[in-house]
Scaffold this active site. Structure first.
Site, PDB file in Angstrom:
ATOM      1  N   ASP A 111       0.844  -1.202   0.000  1.00 33.65           N
ATOM      2  CA  ASP A 111       0.000   0.000   0.000  1.00 33.65           C
ATOM      3  C   ASP A 111       0.882   1.257   0.000  1.00 33.65           C
ATOM      4  O   ASP A 111       0.619   2.235  -0.708  1.00 33.65           O
ATOM      5  CB  ASP A 111      -0.911  -0.007   1.234  1.00 33.65           C
ATOM      6  CG  ASP A 111      -1.622  -1.338   1.378  1.00 33.65           C
ATOM      7  OD1 ASP A 111      -2.389  -1.690   0.471  1.00 33.65           O
ATOM      8  OD2 ASP A 111      -1.369  -2.057   2.370  1.00 33.65           O
TER       9      ASP A 111
ATOM     10  N   HIS B  26      -4.633  -3.212   6.568  1.00 31.93           N
ATOM     11  CA  HIS B  26      -4.431  -3.510   5.140  1.00 31.93           C
ATOM     12  C   HIS B  26      -5.784  -3.965   4.582  1.00 31.93           C
ATOM     13  O   HIS B  26      -6.051  -5.145   4.409  1.00 31.93           O
ATOM     14  CB  HIS B  26      -3.375  -4.588   4.934  1.00 31.93           C
ATOM     15  CG  HIS B  26      -3.351  -5.103   3.519  1.00 31.93           C
ATOM     16  ND1 HIS B  26      -2.939  -4.343   2.460  1.00 31.93           N
ATOM     17  CD2 HIS B  26      -3.741  -6.283   2.988  1.00 31.93           C
ATOM     18  CE1 HIS B  26      -3.066  -5.035   1.347  1.00 31.93           C
ATOM     19  NE2 HIS B  26      -3.556  -6.214   1.632  1.00 31.93           N
TER      20      HIS B  26
HETATM   21  P1  NAX Z   1      -2.388 -18.237  -3.722  1.00 32.67           P
HETATM   22  O1  NAX Z   1      -3.734 -18.792  -3.423  1.00 32.67           O
HETATM   23  O2  NAX Z   1      -1.856 -18.246  -5.101  1.00 32.67           O
HETATM   24  O3  NAX Z   1      -1.310 -18.988  -2.814  1.00 32.67           O
HETATM   25  C1  NAX Z   1      -1.523 -19.259  -1.467  1.00 32.67           C
HETATM   26  C2  NAX Z   1      -0.777 -20.520  -1.148  1.00 32.67           C
HETATM   27  O4  NAX Z   1      -0.865 -20.758   0.256  1.00 32.67           O
HETATM   28  C3  NAX Z   1      -1.374 -21.773  -1.835  1.00 32.67           C
HETATM   29  O5  NAX Z   1      -0.343 -22.414  -2.572  1.00 32.67           O
HETATM   30  C4  NAX Z   1      -1.863 -22.620  -0.671  1.00 32.67           C
HETATM   31  O6  NAX Z   1      -1.691 -23.993  -0.906  1.00 32.67           O
HETATM   32  C5  NAX Z   1      -0.957 -22.146   0.450  1.00 32.67           C
HETATM   33  N1  NAX Z   1      -1.463 -22.430   1.798  1.00 32.67           N
HETATM   34  C6  NAX Z   1      -2.746 -22.449   2.231  1.00 32.67           C
HETATM   35  N2  NAX Z   1      -2.801 -22.811   3.505  1.00 32.67           N
HETATM   36  C7  NAX Z   1      -1.537 -23.017   3.909  1.00 32.67           C
HETATM   37  C8  NAX Z   1      -0.953 -23.448   5.126  1.00 32.67           C
HETATM   38  N3  NAX Z   1      -1.708 -23.731   6.179  1.00 32.67           N
HETATM   39  N4  NAX Z   1       0.384 -23.549   5.187  1.00 32.67           N
HETATM   40  C9  NAX Z   1       1.149 -23.299   4.111  1.00 32.67           C
HETATM   41  N5  NAX Z   1       0.658 -22.909   2.932  1.00 32.67           N
HETATM   42  C10 NAX Z   1      -0.674 -22.770   2.827  1.00 32.67           C
HETATM   43  O7  NAX Z   1      -2.399 -16.757  -3.106  1.00 32.67           O
HETATM   44  P2  NAX Z   1      -1.391 -15.557  -3.359  1.00 32.67           P
HETATM   45  O8  NAX Z   1      -1.872 -14.777  -4.509  1.00 32.67           O
HETATM   46  O9  NAX Z   1      -0.005 -16.065  -3.369  1.00 32.67           O
HETATM   47  O10 NAX Z   1      -1.668 -14.684  -2.057  1.00 32.67           O
HETATM   48  C11 NAX Z   1      -1.309 -15.141  -0.775  1.00 32.67           C
HETATM   49  C12 NAX Z   1      -1.925 -14.256   0.287  1.00 32.67           C
HETATM   50  O11 NAX Z   1      -1.448 -12.929   0.192  1.00 32.67           O
HETATM   51  C13 NAX Z   1      -3.457 -14.154   0.194  1.00 32.67           C
HETATM   52  O12 NAX Z   1      -3.986 -14.246   1.501  1.00 32.67           O
HETATM   53  C14 NAX Z   1      -3.655 -12.760  -0.344  1.00 32.67           C
HETATM   54  O13 NAX Z   1      -4.918 -12.252   0.000  1.00 32.67           O
HETATM   55  C15 NAX Z   1      -2.531 -12.028   0.323  1.00 32.67           C
HETATM   56  N6  NAX Z   1      -2.145 -10.735  -0.245  1.00 32.67           N
HETATM   57  C16 NAX Z   1      -1.697  -9.787   0.612  1.00 32.67           C
HETATM   58  C17 NAX Z   1      -1.252  -8.555   0.187  1.00 32.67           C
HETATM   59  C18 NAX Z   1      -0.733  -7.556   1.157  1.00 32.67           C
HETATM   60  O14 NAX Z   1      -0.379  -6.474   0.711  1.00 32.67           O
HETATM   61  N7  NAX Z   1      -0.670  -7.796   2.463  1.00 32.67           N
HETATM   62  C19 NAX Z   1      -1.327  -8.189  -1.241  1.00 32.67           C
HETATM   63  C20 NAX Z   1      -1.388  -9.374  -2.159  1.00 32.67           C
HETATM   64  C21 NAX Z   1      -2.257 -10.490  -1.679  1.00 32.67           C
HETATM   65  O15 NAX Z   1      -3.592 -10.165  -1.922  1.00 32.67           O
END
Ligand code: NAX
Length: 326
Positions: free
Chosen positions: A157, A185
């Site tokens: 952000d 956020h």
């Molecule tokens: P993806 O869904 O592509 O990847 C998430 C990964 O986490 C998957 O491979 C899944 O298998 C894995 N996972 C789920 N549960 C798990 C666990 N218990 N232990 C280990 N791995 C686990 O999501 P992606 O686009 O990579 O985003 C990841 C996270 O970042 C989401 O929650 C998303 O909302 C968040 N974001 C945060 C941002 C920020 O600025 N703070 C911005 C970008 C993003 O939206």
């Protein structure tokens, strides 16, 4: 040569992971070699093996070792930095409380595992959403780790706000200093131009356009994630990975003189913020620690927005307390 920095990444087979791992391995944190320790859920381990094949194929000189697995206690063993990216996205028909419990289960377990096996100097950055409250959950479930070692990511952000202000003022991002994101956020976050600087001058004086701040700048920054999904058909990944690297690098290595960054950290009540929530502040970092920038004058416009975003975090805290997660 130096012992490698042990860096855990969760959700390593996901979208953000696919950018993040390669940035980390190519030196985004500095010259010290790193060891990557990658946590995924069992069904994603095969895909993660493919990502590790690609990491191998880069022959990164600074990548000392890679370990993968689905057991948090094994993967977090001895880690100096844990980047908690993996989280449960909101699925169709999922209520907010479902989302909080699904993520609560992940972040209670990971908090406990870190508490048990991480290195004494561990620092934990939470990117997975809802990031602030996930950080609060992990922090509360890791009572032996100092609370100051947890942070949630608002650097994306922050970077978005810098980019928008540079574009508006026809300046370079290098000329923008002292940007601040306050609060959660989420769409209630408050990007603050009143203390920011453009080429050493107060940003609001340079812009001199309250309507732009209110109707353009703030909503553009706060809703940028949705705009990316709209355009790309997938949520921000490379920019989120980049911000995750920026935040970790600055936390470990310090912020430059004359500038600060935004980090969501546990509140000590500074600026009238409710104590104990994980909320974004202007911070400087030094020797691996952070401190909240003090003494900024908060005008009425900013006050209302900071308070509204923090009120949302207090609600999220109440919800996860109710669910027994903290
Ligand atoms: P993806 O869904 O592509 O990847 C998430 C990964 O986490 C998957 O491979 C899944 O298998 C894995 N996972 C789920 N549960 C798990 C666990 N218990 N232990 C280990 N791995 C686990 O999501 P992606 O686009 O990579 O985003 C990841 C996270 O970042 C989401 O929650 C998303 O909302 C968040 N974001 C945060 C941002 C920020 O600025 N703070 C911005 C970008 C993003 O939206």
């Amino acid at each position: 040569s130096a012992t490698p920095l042990k860096v855990a990444v969760t959700g390593a087979a996901g979208q953000i992971g696919y950018s993040l791992l390669f940035r980390l391995a190519s030196g985004a944190l500095g010259d010290r070699p790193i060891e990557l320790r990658l946590l995924e859920i069992t069904p994603a381990l095969k895909a993660l093996e493919g990502v590790v094949m690609e990491l191998d194929d880069c022959a990164f000189p600074g990548l000392a070792a890679v370990e993968i697995g689905d057991d948090a206690e094994k993967i977090f063993d001895g880690v100096n930095l844990a980047l908690l990216v993996g989280a449960r996205p909101r699925g169709p028909g999922m209520e907010r409380s479902d989302l909080l419990s699904a993520n609560g289960a992940i972040f209670t377990a990971q908090g406990k595992a870190l508490n048990k096996v991480a290195a004494d100097d561990v620092r934990i950055g939470v990117t997975g959403n809802p990031a602030n409250t996930n950080a609060l959950i992990a922090m509360t479930n890791a009572p032996d780790i100092p609370q100051q070692r947890f942070s949630a990511l608002t650097r994306l952000d922050h970077n978005r706000a810098i980019s928008q202000l540079a574009a508006k003022t026809g300046s370079s991002v290098n000329d923008i200093k002292k940007m601040t994101i306050w609060g959660n956020h989420s769409a209630t976050q408050y990007p603050d131009v009143f203390h920011a600087e453009v080429g050493g001058k107060n940003a609001f004086d340079v812009v001199n356009d309250q309507a732009w701040v209110e109707n353009d700048f703030i909503p553009t920054v706060a809703k940028r994630g949705a705009a990316i999904i709209d355009a790309r058909g997938a949520s921000s990944a490379a920019s989120a990975a980049s911000a995750t690297c920026n935040a970790a690098r600055d936390w470990l290595n310090g912020t430059p003189e004359g500038d600060w960054v935004s980090m969501a950290v546990v509140s000590d009540g500074s600026y009238g913020t409710p104590e104990g929530i994980v909320t974004s502040f202007p911070v400087t970092t030094k020797d691996g620690g952070w401190s909240i920038v003090q003494g900024l004058e908060i005008n009425e416009f900013s006050r209302a927005r900071i308070d509204a975003s923090n009120a949302e975090l207090v609600e999220e805290r109440a919800a996860v307390t109710e669910l027994g997660l903290i």
